[in-house]
Write a protein that holds these residues in place. Structure first.
Motif, PDB file in Angstrom:
ATOM      1  N   LEU A  54       0.854  -1.185   0.000  1.00  0.00           N
ATOM      2  CA  LEU A  54       0.000   0.000   0.000  1.00  0.00           C
ATOM      3  C   LEU A  54       0.883   1.225   0.000  1.00  0.00           C
ATOM      4  O   LEU A  54       1.839   1.304   0.777  1.00  0.00           O
ATOM      5  N   ALA A  55       0.599   2.193  -0.861  1.00  0.00           N
ATOM      6  CA  ALA A  55       1.362   3.441  -0.902  1.00  0.00           C
ATOM      7  C   ALA A  55       0.409   4.620  -0.905  1.00  0.00           C
ATOM      8  O   ALA A  55      -0.613   4.606  -1.598  1.00  0.00           O
ATOM      9  N   LEU A  56       0.754   5.648  -0.136  1.00  0.00           N
ATOM     10  CA  LEU A  56      -0.077   6.835  -0.022  1.00  0.00           C
ATOM     11  C   LEU A  56       0.744   8.099  -0.225  1.00  0.00           C
ATOM     12  O   LEU A  56       1.859   8.222   0.299  1.00  0.00           O
ATOM     13  N   THR A  57       0.180   9.013  -1.009  1.00  0.00           N
ATOM     14  CA  THR A  57       0.639  10.396  -1.081  1.00  0.00           C
ATOM     15  C   THR A  57      -0.587  11.263  -0.851  1.00  0.00           C
ATOM     16  O   THR A  57      -1.701  10.757  -0.664  1.00  0.00           O
ATOM     17  N   GLU A  96      -3.748   6.801  -3.394  1.00  0.00           N
ATOM     18  CA  GLU A  96      -3.697   5.626  -2.532  1.00  0.00           C
ATOM     19  C   GLU A  96      -3.673   4.419  -3.448  1.00  0.00           C
ATOM     20  O   GLU A  96      -4.641   4.155  -4.163  1.00  0.00           O
ATOM     21  N   LEU A  97      -2.558   3.707  -3.447  1.00  0.00           N
ATOM     22  CA  LEU A  97      -2.372   2.587  -4.359  1.00  0.00           C
ATOM     23  C   LEU A  97      -2.197   1.283  -3.592  1.00  0.00           C
ATOM     24  O   LEU A  97      -1.428   1.219  -2.627  1.00  0.00           O
ATOM     25  N   ASP A  98      -2.914   0.256  -4.025  1.00  0.00           N
ATOM     26  CA  ASP A  98      -2.719  -1.110  -3.551  1.00  0.00           C
ATOM     27  C   ASP A  98      -2.112  -1.918  -4.686  1.00  0.00           C
ATOM     28  O   ASP A  98      -2.690  -1.972  -5.776  1.00  0.00           O
ATOM     29  N   ARG A  99      -0.977  -2.540  -4.433  1.00  0.00           N
ATOM     30  CA  ARG A  99      -0.363  -3.428  -5.411  1.00  0.00           C
ATOM     31  C   ARG A  99      -0.394  -4.851  -4.884  1.00  0.00           C
ATOM     32  O   ARG A  99      -0.006  -5.109  -3.748  1.00  0.00           O
ATOM     33  N   ILE A 145       4.170  12.843  -7.054  1.00  0.00           N
ATOM     34  CA  ILE A 145       4.496  11.750  -7.968  1.00  0.00           C
ATOM     35  C   ILE A 145       3.225  11.226  -8.637  1.00  0.00           C
ATOM     36  O   ILE A 145       2.177  11.084  -8.010  1.00  0.00           O
ATOM     37  N   ASP A 146       3.296  10.955  -9.940  1.00  0.00           N
ATOM     38  CA  ASP A 146       2.120  10.473 -10.662  1.00  0.00           C
ATOM     39  C   ASP A 146       1.961   8.971 -10.473  1.00  0.00           C
ATOM     40  O   ASP A 146       2.888   8.266 -10.070  1.00  0.00           O
ATOM     41  N   GLU A 147       0.772   8.475 -10.787  1.00  0.00           N
ATOM     42  CA  GLU A 147       0.435   7.081 -10.508  1.00  0.00           C
ATOM     43  C   GLU A 147       1.341   6.103 -11.251  1.00  0.00           C
ATOM     44  O   GLU A 147       1.820   5.121 -10.681  1.00  0.00           O
ATOM     45  N   ALA A 148       1.591   6.363 -12.511  1.00  0.00           N
ATOM     46  CA  ALA A 148       2.416   5.438 -13.295  1.00  0.00           C
ATOM     47  C   ALA A 148       3.827   5.346 -12.729  1.00  0.00           C
ATOM     48  O   ALA A 148       4.407   4.251 -12.651  1.00  0.00           O
ATOM     49  N   SER A 149       4.387   6.491 -12.353  1.00  0.00           N
ATOM     50  CA  SER A 149       5.745   6.486 -11.800  1.00  0.00           C
ATOM     51  C   SER A 149       5.791   5.751 -10.472  1.00  0.00           C
ATOM     52  O   SER A 149       6.725   4.974 -10.200  1.00  0.00           O
ATOM     53  N   VAL A 206       7.973   2.354  -9.483  1.00  0.00           N
ATOM     54  CA  VAL A 206       8.915   2.310  -8.366  1.00  0.00           C
ATOM     55  C   VAL A 206       8.545   1.189  -7.406  1.00  0.00           C
ATOM     56  O   VAL A 206       9.406   0.406  -6.974  1.00  0.00           O
ATOM     57  N   LEU A 207       7.268   1.075  -7.063  1.00  0.00           N
ATOM     58  CA  LEU A 207       6.832   0.041  -6.121  1.00  0.00           C
ATOM     59  C   LEU A 207       7.060  -1.355  -6.666  1.00  0.00           C
ATOM     60  O   LEU A 207       7.523  -2.252  -5.954  1.00  0.00           O
TER      61      LEU A 207
END
Length: 318
Positions: A217-220, A224-227, A269-273, A277-278
């Motif tokens: 999970l990553a948050l800015t 909020e992204l779940d991989r 940071i944009d979603e694709a970047s 990275v993740l």
């Protein structure tokens, strides 16, 4: 240049079907420095490392991969130990550690990122010196500050006692990587995503939570992204989270998001970047999980593994 501040020690790891303990160089910050160096990043480790035979083994292991090791003041310090017991590949630790690093000098002018965490930010008397360094560097605003609490409950007392110090360091940081296990110990009655949101509100532009088999999970402020996790042939998890941290910082550096002047860009940071990275950080952690001990991959190994990865990219937790 990356500067890592924290413990370097020897992991004594039990082997399957044997009572023999095998010595491996370790320590969470040292593992992060090793991971960065193997990925081709210039990195210096500021630590407290004995001049005994174990200390020579650890120093040699790190310098062989390109880490510049500052072994700290020599006042008869003995190299610290962590006895690791493995159950289904997951390590639990019993520590025998000294952490007295003395006053820390200003970072070299070429430093772009400072990373610390784990025992170095929790054990007296050295923890106070590390905290002072982070406070000075936050005020100067020259570098990206990275922090991984890497909680060791047996050394921290009660969660309510540990939380204020940990969350103060979160407030000083730009990149926070934390495991869901750490968050469960710190906040047993709360969801990890809710704690991560609170930590984001403390001022960290990027908070990343690794969730083992449940992914990352990553948050800015804007994302909020779940991989999801990718299945791996698990040998053990020793050093996996540290390899993830090294991959995360390496990826942010390659995306030109490291350095005090890039703090606003990191926050935006944009979603694709961020996905890129993740996923690369997770791939790096998965390679470490596939072999014994804290043995992070080289850049060449990562490139080989990336070329063999399916086109639909997924992450493996650290």
């Amino acid at each position: 240049m990356f500067v890592v501040v924290g413990e370097a020690l020897v992991d004594l790891v039990g082997q399957r079907g044997s009572r023999t303990l095998v010595a491996h160089p370790g320590g969470s910050p040292a593992n992060v420095a090793l991971g960065l160096a193997r990925l081709g990043d210039p990195v210096s480790l500021i630590t407290s490392l004995g001049r005994d035979s174990l200390g020579e083994m650890v120093a040699g292991h790190l310098t062989a991969s390109g880490v510049r090791v500052d072994r700290g003041p020599d006042a008869g310090t003995k190299t610290s130990l962590a006895v690791a017991s493995l159950a289904a590949g997951v390590a639990a630790y019993d520590f025998r550690i000294e952490w007295d690093i003395g006053d820390l000098a200003p970072l070299p002018v070429e430093t772009r990122c400072l990373h610390t965490g784990s025992l170095a930010t929790a054990l007296a008397p050295g923890a106070a010196h590390v905290r002072d360094l982070l406070e000075r560097e936050r005020e100067r605003g020259r570098v990206t500050i990275s922090y991984d609490p890497n909680v060791r409950p047996g050394l921290l007392g009660q969660p309510e006692d540990a939380r204020p110090g940990i969350e103060h360091l979160v407030s000083l940081s730009d990149v926070v990587k934390v495991s869901d296990e750490d968050l469960r110990w710190l906040h047993p009655d709360r969801r990890d995503v809710d704690v991560a949101r609170d930590w984001l509100a403390l001022g960290a532009p990027l908070v990343v939570v690794t969730r083992g088999g449940d992914g990352v999970l990553a948050l800015t402020a804007g994302l909020e992204l779940d991989r999801p996790a990718t299945p791996i042939d698990l040998v053990d998890t020793v050093g996996a989270g540290d390899s993830f941290t090294a991959g995360l910082l390496d990826g942010l550096g390659r995306a030109d998001l490291i350095g005090g002047a890039r703090r606003d860009a990191l926050a935006a940071i944009d979603e694709a970047s961020l996905i890129s990275v993740l996923d690369d950080a997770s791939l790096i952690a998965s390679i470490t999980c596939s072999r014994p001990g804290a043995d992070p991959p080289t850049r060449a190994e990562v490139e080989t593994a990336r070329s063999a990865r399916p086109s639909t990219r997924q992450s493996t937790p650290g």
